[in-house]
Structure formats: structure tokens, C-alpha cells
Design an enzyme around this catalytic site. Structure first.
Site, short mmCIF file in Angstrom:
data_model
loop_
_atom_site.label_atom_id
_atom_site.label_comp_id
_atom_site.label_asym_id
_atom_site.label_seq_id
_atom_site.Cartn_x
_atom_site.Cartn_y
_atom_site.Cartn_z
N SER A 141 0.83 -1.20 0.00
CA SER A 141 0.00 0.00 0.00
C SER A 141 0.87 1.26 0.00
CB SER A 141 -0.96 -0.03 1.19
OG SER A 141 -2.14 0.67 0.87
N LYS A 193 -22.77 15.72 9.44
CA LYS A 193 -21.65 16.11 10.30
C LYS A 193 -21.27 14.99 11.26
CE LYS A 193 -18.66 19.06 11.91
NZ LYS A 193 -17.48 19.42 11.10
#
Length: 323
Positions: A141, A193
Site C-alpha cells: 500500500s 456532520k
């Protein structure tokens, strides 16, 4: 008083003064050395003391690639800020003839992984010197991404690499909180949110972010390995590859032991001098780690640390390892 006695007293006085002065100087030097050692230990003032002749610099990327929250020697693992500063110093040193990038990392955060990759690219463009990469246990990765700045990529026969992809993960702890009698409350300015309990809409929003980072990663591999983006995407489903598989798919160049790779680089660049950044002694780090293990943790600490370990919505170029 006889002359011999007087002479003896004079010599004794001189020796007494000399010993006293020497003792004072020794104590002063010792205190200064101790202060310097403690300062180095606590602040991590790494010493750049490169050879005055041609050399190859070893840049190590070991452990999770992430933000360096401090520069002390009590911190172990990859040191991001220190590594970037080290590469800057190498760019300024005309005796440096190239970088051997030693990667033993499962990856890390998107931000720091790409920042290190770009710093290595800057080194090459600024100096026109080569970067060779060696993959140890892991170069997956983000560990694979930083390797894309290299001109040649070598891997140990037992390396795990690849894992080209992005992960954004976290825990939904609401069920556990209910069992413990903890009520989670949030007052937000918008319905997206609060992501403590993800809705389908929020999952779709975060997926667009993951896709954006993924496409950037694919582009970096495409450039680094001179492959088309379609060919990269065919390999970039998040899986890891053995060294043999990676070579067959064009993700690395050579399978080699570390010393053999160093020999090849030495012959190519015409110097057998290798230099690594000098770091403070890390024995204190081990001692503090052992002490920390002895102290029992509360349930609240365990819950908090578990949540932090699993991240909380931070995008990662990271390969999760089987235990």
C-alpha cells in the site's frame, strides 16, 4: 628548609592545582556530554555526519508511515519529519551519489505516504541522482507507493507487496455503549456532520473520497512502472502479492537479497560507501515500553485505545496484516 623539600612542595602544589583544574574541566565536559545526550534523547536531534567522499545514502522506511508527533528518541518506528529533513540534507550534499530506499512497511496515511513519495521525486529531479528501492518484509500500500519514486525496485524473495488501494475504517461502538450505560450525544449543523452511525448517504460520500485517492494511487503506479492505468487497475483490487507474483506482473524489477542488491548498486554508482542517518540510542524506548506494559489499564483506556487503533475515518494507504 632544604632545597629538596622546597622543590617537593612546589611539585606537589603544581600537581594539586593540575589535578583540580583537570577535575573541573572533566566534570564540565562530562556534564556537557550528559546534557547533550539527554537533549538528543528527548528532542531527537539526529546527527547528519555524512562521509566527506562519495557515498550512497540509506533512507529507511520502517513501520507505519504516519505523522511524526514528536522528534524524541523515545519514539520508535518511522520518523516522517526526520526522514524528509534527511532527504533535504542529501540534496544539498554533492558527495551523495544516490539513495537506497529500504522499505519495510505495510503503508500508512494518505497524506504522509504521498508527501514522502513527492520528496523522493524532488530529490531525483533536483539532483539527477538515482533512487534504488529494496523491499524487506512488507512494502505494501503506502509502502509500495513510496517505492514508485525509485528507478529500480528489488524485493526479498519473501516480500509481501502490492495492496494498491485505499481504506477508511472505524468502529460503530453504539451497541457497546448501550451495554455499558453510556449515551452518545451530538449536536450538529448538518445531517452529515456526525458519522458515528453511518447512513447510506454518508457511506456514498466517503466512497467518493476513497475513489479519488485510489485513482491518484493508480496514476502514481502507472507513472512509476510505465504501465497503463487500465493495466494497473487490473492488479489494484487491494490484494497483496508475493515477490514472484509482483515480478511477473511488472510491479517490481528484481528479486534479490539485500547484500546482493547493495553490491549491484555499488558497482553501478562507483562507490561502496553507504551512510545511514545517525540516531540516538533507543534503549530507553524499550525500557519505557516495558514499564508501560506493566501498568494495568482501565476499561475506559482499553476502549479508547482500541478505537484509536482502528482509526476514525482517516483515509489510509494501508495493508491490514493477518495475525
Amino acid at each position: 628548609m632544604k632545597k629538596k623539600q622546597i622543590g617537593g612542595l612546589i611539585i606537589a602544589a603544581v600537581l594539586f592545582i593540575a589535578v583540580g583544574v583537570s577535575s573541573v574541566l572533566t566534570n564540565a565536559v562530562s556534564e556537557r556530554m550528559l546534557e547533550s545526550s539527554v537533549e538528543t534523547l528527548l528532542t531527537g536531534n539526529y546527527t547528519f555526519n555524512a562521509p566527506l567522499s562519495d557515498y550512497i545514502a540509506v533512507v529507511r522506511v520502517e513501520g507505519t508511515i504516519q505523522e511524526q508527533t514528536s522528534t524524541g528518541a523515545l519514539d520508535s518506528g518511522y520518523q516522517h519529519t526526520t526522514t524528509l529533513e534527511y532527504i533535504d540534507r542529501l540534496m544539498e550534499d554533492s558527495n551523495n551519489k544516490g539513495i537506497l530506499l529500504y522499505v519495510d512497511s505495510p503503508g500508512g496515511t494518505v497524506y504522509e505516504s504521498e508527501e514522502l513519495y513527492l520528496k523522493l521525486k524532488e530529490y531525483k529531479e533536483t539532483t539527477d541522482r538515482p533512487v534504488w528501492d529494496y523491499m524487506a518484509h512488507y512494502a505494501a500500500s503506502g509502502g509500495y507507493m513510496v517505492s514508485m519514486a525509485a528507478d529500480r525496485i528489488y524485493a526479498n524473495p519473501n516480500t509481501v507487496t502490492g495492496s494498491i488501494g485505499v481504506i477508511m475504517s472505524g468502529y460503530d461502538l453504539t451497541g457497546l455503549y448501550e451495554k455499558l450505560g453510556i449515551r452518545y450525544v451530538s449536536i450538529t449543523s448538518g445531517e452529515n456532520k456526525d458519522s458515528s452511525q453511518l447512513t447510506d448517504e454518508q457511506i456514498a460520500i466517503y466512497q467518493t473520497q476513497v475513489d479519488e485517492y485510489y485513482n491518484k494511487f493508480v496514476g502514481i503506479v502507472s507513472e512509476g512502472r510505465s504501465m497503463s492505468e487500465d493495466d494497473v487497475k487490473a492488479l489494484a483490487d487491494g490484494r497483496t502479492y508475493t515477490a514472484k507474483q509482483a515480478q511477473e506482473n511488472g510491479l517490481i524489477d528484481e528479486i534479490s537479497l539485500y547484500e546482493d542488491m547493495k553490491d549491484a548498486m555499488s558497482k553501478e554508482l562507483g562507490t561502496d560507501e553507504f551512510y545511514e542517518l545517525e540516531t540516538p540510542v533507543s534503549v530507553w524506548s524499550s525500557l519505557f515500553a516495558k514499564a508501560e506494559e506493566i501498568v494495568p489499564k482501565s476499561e475506559a483506556q482499553i476502549l479508547t485505545e482500541t478505537a484509536e487503533e482502528m482509526e476514525s475515518g482517516v483515509p489510509m494507504y494501508y495493508a491490514e496484516q493477518l495475525q
